[in-house]
Enzyme design. Structure first.
Site, PDB file in Angstrom:
ATOM      1  N   PRO A  95       0.611  -1.343  -0.054  1.00 10.35           N
ATOM      2  CA  PRO A  95       0.456   0.324   0.102  1.00 10.35           C
ATOM      3  C   PRO A  95       1.141   1.266  -0.058  1.00 10.35           C
ATOM      4  CG  PRO A  95      -0.767  -1.423   0.768  1.00 10.35           C
ATOM      5  CD  PRO A  95       0.157  -1.826   1.025  1.00 10.35           C
ATOM      6  N   CYS A  96       0.541   2.604  -1.049  1.00  7.28           N
ATOM      7  CA  CYS A  96       1.302   3.211  -1.716  1.00  7.28           C
ATOM      8  C   CYS A  96       0.868   4.272  -0.421  1.00  7.28           C
ATOM      9  CB  CYS A  96       1.417   3.456  -2.769  1.00  7.28           C
ATOM     10  SG  CYS A  96       0.346   3.444  -3.174  1.00  7.28           S
ATOM     11  N   PRO A  97      -0.740   5.050   0.325  1.00  4.78           N
ATOM     12  CA  PRO A  97      -0.682   5.929   0.379  1.00  4.78           C
ATOM     13  C   PRO A  97       0.344   7.176   1.139  1.00  4.78           C
ATOM     14  CG  PRO A  97      -2.972   4.482   0.789  1.00  4.78           C
ATOM     15  CD  PRO A  97      -1.202   3.340   0.441  1.00  4.78           C
ATOM     16  N   ASP A  98       0.989   6.207   2.109  1.00  2.00           N
ATOM     17  CA  ASP A  98       2.461   7.126   2.993  1.00  2.00           C
ATOM     18  C   ASP A  98       2.950   7.457   2.361  1.00  2.00           C
ATOM     19  OD1 ASP A  98       0.579   6.680   5.023  1.00  2.00           O
ATOM     20  OD2 ASP A  98       2.062   4.776   5.796  1.00  2.00           O
ATOM     21  N   PHE A  99       3.620   7.045   0.472  1.00  2.00           N
ATOM     22  CA  PHE A  99       4.550   8.134  -0.162  1.00  2.00           C
ATOM     23  C   PHE A  99       3.751   8.473  -1.316  1.00  2.00           C
ATOM     24  CE2 PHE A  99       5.714   4.047   1.483  1.00  2.00           C
ATOM     25  CZ  PHE A  99       7.197   4.567   2.154  1.00  2.00           C
TER      26      PHE A  99
END
Length: 166
Positions: A95-99
């Site tokens: 999961p990529c939302p933090d980037f």
């Protein structure tokens, strides 16, 4: 001959579809989000059934535990029943939302960002002949995430991988 693939963060199975259409064979899948598990099970079963009009094909996520709760030996046992073959791959899109611009920019310390570290650690333990990590451009483009990204690349290169991230 099709090479087996282990799929982490399988989601709806779109990365798997691409690899399957390129001649690979997904032999083990892992998805922890119940909505994605249901979507994968229904969507992949429907897609495979449409390929074989003579019968209904049922397919399901192999393991729905969090990657944080899995060991490499458990994954190998579930995927191959014994030892891993000499040639297999690992694919996944943590999961990529933090980037990403649309996310929190919490980076590697964010809830989702930490899963990238867990995935890279799993890769280093499994040590497959090849792997693909799908993520967002922000992981390497944003200065605030670049150091985290470089550390993950170094971790993989340190055990012998050549990493191309273009």
């Amino acid at each position: 001959m099709s090479f087996p693939i282990l799929s982490f963060f399988t989601g709806g199975g779109f990365l798997d579809l691409g690899f399957n259409q390129a001649g690979f064979r997904t032999c083990w899948t892992n998805e922890n989000n119940p909505a994605f598990v249901r979507g994968y099970n229904f969507g992949m079963s429907s897609w495979l059934s449409s390929m074989d009009k003579t019968r209904r094909v049922e397919i399901a996520i192999s393991n729905s535990s969090s990657i944080c709760d899995l060991s490499a030996s458990q994954v190998i046992a579930e995927a191959f029943s014994s030892l891993a073959p000499s040639l297999y791959g690992v694919i996944g899109g943590p999961p990529c939302p933090d980037f990403s611009n649309g996310g929190t920019h919490a980076g590697g310390e964010g809830v989702n960002g930490r899963l990238t570290t867990v995935f890279v650690d799993m890769l280093c333990t499994l040590n497959p002949p090849f792997f693909v990590i799908e993520n967002v451009p922000g992981l390497c483009r944003f200065h605030k995430h670049r150091e985290f990204f470089k550390k993950k690349i170094f971790q993989l290169e340190k055990i012998g991988y050549f990493v191309d991230y273009k």
